[in-house]
Scaffold this motif. Structure first.
Motif, PDB file in Angstrom:
ATOM      1  N   SER A 131      30.431 -45.298 -70.531  1.00 49.53           N
ATOM      2  CA  SER A 131      29.538 -45.192 -69.373  1.00 49.53           C
ATOM      3  C   SER A 131      29.377 -43.741 -68.940  1.00 49.53           C
ATOM      4  CB  SER A 131      30.085 -46.042 -68.215  1.00 49.53           C
ATOM      5  OG  SER A 131      30.107 -47.403 -68.563  1.00 49.53           O
ATOM      6  N   GLU A 132      30.461 -42.972 -68.987  1.00 53.74           N
ATOM      7  CA  GLU A 132      30.354 -41.547 -68.669  1.00 53.74           C
ATOM      8  C   GLU A 132      29.396 -40.863 -69.637  1.00 53.74           C
ATOM      9  OE1 GLU A 132      34.340 -40.147 -68.869  1.00 53.74           O
ATOM     10  OE2 GLU A 132      34.885 -40.843 -66.850  1.00 53.74           O
ATOM     11  N   ARG A 133      29.543 -41.167 -70.920  1.00 58.92           N
ATOM     12  CA  ARG A 133      28.671 -40.568 -71.936  1.00 58.92           C
ATOM     13  C   ARG A 133      27.217 -40.962 -71.721  1.00 58.92           C
ATOM     14  NH1 ARG A 133      26.579 -43.032 -76.156  1.00 58.92           N
ATOM     15  NH2 ARG A 133      28.122 -44.729 -76.154  1.00 58.92           N
ATOM     16  N   LEU A 143      23.974 -46.272 -63.417  1.00 65.78           N
ATOM     17  CA  LEU A 143      25.013 -46.938 -62.642  1.00 65.78           C
ATOM     18  C   LEU A 143      25.782 -47.873 -63.565  1.00 65.78           C
ATOM     19  CD1 LEU A 143      23.049 -47.919 -59.388  1.00 65.78           C
ATOM     20  CD2 LEU A 143      24.625 -45.986 -59.694  1.00 65.78           C
ATOM     21  N   ASP A 144      27.083 -47.665 -63.674  1.00 61.59           N
ATOM     22  CA  ASP A 144      27.917 -48.609 -64.423  1.00 61.59           C
ATOM     23  C   ASP A 144      28.450 -49.632 -63.424  1.00 61.59           C
ATOM     24  OD1 ASP A 144      29.339 -45.903 -63.908  1.00 61.59           O
ATOM     25  OD2 ASP A 144      31.020 -47.316 -63.945  1.00 61.59           O
ATOM     26  N   CYS A 145      28.250 -50.907 -63.753  1.00 57.35           N
ATOM     27  CA  CYS A 145      28.490 -51.975 -62.787  1.00 57.35           C
ATOM     28  C   CYS A 145      29.440 -53.017 -63.370  1.00 57.35           C
ATOM     29  CB  CYS A 145      27.153 -52.620 -62.397  1.00 57.35           C
ATOM     30  SG  CYS A 145      27.289 -53.966 -61.215  1.00 57.35           S
ATOM     31  N   GLY A 164      28.530 -44.210 -60.246  1.00 57.35           N
ATOM     32  CA  GLY A 164      27.304 -43.452 -60.486  1.00 57.35           C
ATOM     33  C   GLY A 164      26.783 -42.797 -59.230  1.00 57.35           C
ATOM     34  N   PRO A 165      25.563 -42.245 -59.296  1.00 58.02           N
ATOM     35  CA  PRO A 165      25.012 -41.479 -58.170  1.00 58.02           C
ATOM     36  C   PRO A 165      24.883 -42.307 -56.898  1.00 58.02           C
ATOM     37  CG  PRO A 165      23.700 -41.185 -60.164  1.00 58.02           C
ATOM     38  CD  PRO A 165      24.652 -42.294 -60.443  1.00 58.02           C
ATOM     39  N   ALA A 166      25.275 -41.712 -55.773  1.00 57.76           N
ATOM     40  CA  ALA A 166      25.237 -42.421 -54.501  1.00 57.76           C
ATOM     41  C   ALA A 166      23.810 -42.788 -54.100  1.00 57.76           C
ATOM     42  CB  ALA A 166      25.884 -41.565 -53.411  1.00 57.76           C
ATOM     43  N   ASP A 167      22.839 -41.907 -54.390  1.00 59.56           N
ATOM     44  CA  ASP A 167      21.467 -42.210 -53.974  1.00 59.56           C
ATOM     45  C   ASP A 167      20.910 -43.408 -54.740  1.00 59.56           C
ATOM     46  OD1 ASP A 167      21.304 -40.856 -56.400  1.00 59.56           O
ATOM     47  OD2 ASP A 167      19.594 -39.606 -55.811  1.00 59.56           O
ATOM     48  N   PRO A 191      32.050 -41.739 -59.095  1.00 56.70           N
ATOM     49  CA  PRO A 191      31.046 -41.214 -60.031  1.00 56.70           C
ATOM     50  C   PRO A 191      30.924 -42.070 -61.278  1.00 56.70           C
ATOM     51  CG  PRO A 191      33.064 -39.947 -60.200  1.00 56.70           C
ATOM     52  CD  PRO A 191      33.256 -40.896 -59.040  1.00 56.70           C
ATOM     53  N   ALA A 192      30.097 -41.622 -62.204  1.00 54.79           N
ATOM     54  CA  ALA A 192      29.853 -42.369 -63.434  1.00 54.79           C
ATOM     55  C   ALA A 192      31.164 -42.739 -64.122  1.00 54.79           C
ATOM     56  CB  ALA A 192      28.981 -41.545 -64.376  1.00 54.79           C
TER      57      ALA A 192
END
Length: 327
Positions: A131-133, A143-145, A164-167, A191-192
């Protein structure tokens, strides 16, 4: 291929102030979500989003799955590019495909159609490092869920652990509220990678809990009294310290399979997320002996027979509708 009439679209909120006008109490916000993958979990994501008033377009490699989804008010797409073309700006896309190569394959098909304002959610059991990659390689916000709840999520909703990104997370709150048990059923973990990291550890804990219940019921089964194990589980589930959904599934297993678990075999499938958890614990020098032992029991189940592992085999069907291996 079955289709349905598109209902009129309301103006999409383009700013945080606009979103506040569309997301508050009252009529549900009408977001347009693309879903790729209509298996057990993907179909629940799509259905719950539609039930909450959102528009959903979906793609699956199975024509039958698409036809059934269309009957339920989900717009079918003929391909991944076709799905992307139906979505507005920004695009919101939820992947619910098996972890590993299928995720990368779907992202490769999506890549030409994504921009930096779009959001892609991976709701499968991906490894957090993947997911980071993917977050670094994907043009869209990623977004990894981590998703927990199994088929029961169709009625109750899922527990969603999101990284992932807050926005991006904030923009998709209306969808997460719909797919989860509600606002308390999801949160941004960091984060991611953080979402799938938390889900990985969740699954390790799940292994240990299943092992603990299995060992307890094995002792009761082999013990000095002739016990009704369904009655034991039911009694424990009413006020006991160890009550839980897994214990409710133990009760279900004894009710449906019998006190000896019938022909349920001593073969517990799965193991990838537990293996990832143990490897991470070793790298971080954190002791997780219960999870480690539970993982070892799962691997050992492929060699001989044990009541506790037979119960674990049946419990996997209870919470995830995984195939029950039988003798």
């Amino acid at each position: 291929m079955a289709t349905r009439r598109r209902r009129p679209r309301r103006r999409r909120a383009n700013s945080s102030s606009d979103r506040e006008a569309y997301l508050p109490t009252g009529e549900p916000c009408d977001m347009h979500l693309g879903v790729i993958g209509l298996g057990r979990m993907g179909r629940i994501v799509a259905d719950r989003a539609v039930d909450a008033g959102h528009e959903v377009t979906a793609f699956d490699v199975s024509d039958d799955a698409l036809a059934e989804a269309a009957e339920a008010g989900i717009e079918p797409a003929e391909s991944i590019p076709d799905l992307a073309a139906t979505l507005g700006d920004p695009k919101y896309i939820w992947l619910m495909v098996p972890a590993g190569d299928p995720v990368d394959a779907a992202l490769d098909e999506l890549a030409p159609h994504l921009s930096a304002s779009d959001v892609v959610v991976d709701g499968g059991n991906s490894h957090f490092a993947d997911s980071e990659r993917r977050a670094a390689e994907t043009t869209a916000r990623y977004l990894d869920c981590g998703t927990s709840g199994g088929p029961a999520g169709a009625e109750m909703g899922f527990s969603l652990m999101i990284g992932g990104p807050a926005d991006a997370y904030e923009e998709l709150r209306p969808v997460f509220d719909a797919v989860a048990t509600g606002p308390a059923g999801h949160d941004r973990m960091g984060p991611a990678g953080a979402g799938h990291y938390v889900k990985m550890v969740h699954n390790g804990v799940e292994y240990a809990l299943m092992q603990a219940y299995g060992e307890g019921f094995e002792l009761l089964h082999e013990g000095r009294y002739d016990l009704d194990l369904e009655a034991v589980a039911r009694t424990w589930n009413n006020g006991a310290v160890i009550r839980s959904w897994l214990l409710e599934l133990c009760e279900e297993a004894f009710r449906e399979e019998g006190p000896n678990l019938g022909d349920v075999s001593d073969h517990v499938a799965g193991g990838s997320t537990g293996t990832w958890t143990v490897r991470e614990a070793l790298e971080r020098e954190v002791a997780v002996p219960l999870i480690y032992e539970a993982l070892g029991e799962r691997f050992d189940s492929r060699r001989d027979g044990k009541f506790s592992r037979r119960l674990a085999n049946r419990l996997r069907y209870g919470f995830g509708r995984h195939e029950v291996h039988r003798e």
